[in-house]
Design a protein around this motif. Structure first.
Motif: not given
Length: 120
Positions: A30, A36, A40, A108-109, A111-113, A115-116
């Motif tokens: 990232d 993000c 975050a 959760v974090m 998976n969000v990363l 997905f992004a």
């Protein structure tokens, strides 16, 4: 009973360690992709620090020597530690529950990363 619970703690630590490692890998990616917000990233780092604190507290409670646990390390107890375990069990269960909550937040974090990254 104490041995089974100690094995369970070791497995929880190993699983959380694997999530931490994967999240760390994603956060390093990232830095290049800027997927993000800095907030975050700060939140993720804070969660990671909390996990490490719980690892240390679990190790201190179980081992009583304050030595740092490595990711997935087996906790070996002597007779003295096995005898005191029933008295420590409520504290250890609370720490395990807190670790599980942190692990869920980290997942959760993560998976969000992921997905992004896939959307970009």
């Amino acid at each position: 009973n104490a041995d089974k619970n100690i094995d369970s703690i070791s497995q929880d630590i190993a699983a959380t360690g694997a999530v931490l490692q994967q999240l760390g890998n994603e956060l390093r990616k990232d830095e290049k992709l800027r997927l993000c917000s800095p907030k975050a990233i700060a939140t993720a780092k804070s969660l990671m620090e909390e996990c490490h604190k719980i690892f240390k507290e679990l190790n201190d409670a179980v081992d009583g020597k304050g030595k740092a646990l490595g990711s997935g390390a087996k906790v070996v107890l002597g007779l003295k530690q096995r005898l005191k375990y029933p008295f420590l069990e409520p504290q250890i269960e609370l720490l395990k529950a807190n670790l599980e909550k942190l692990k869920s937040s980290l997942l959760v974090m993560l998976n969000v990363l992921i997905f992004a990254e896939q959307l970009k």
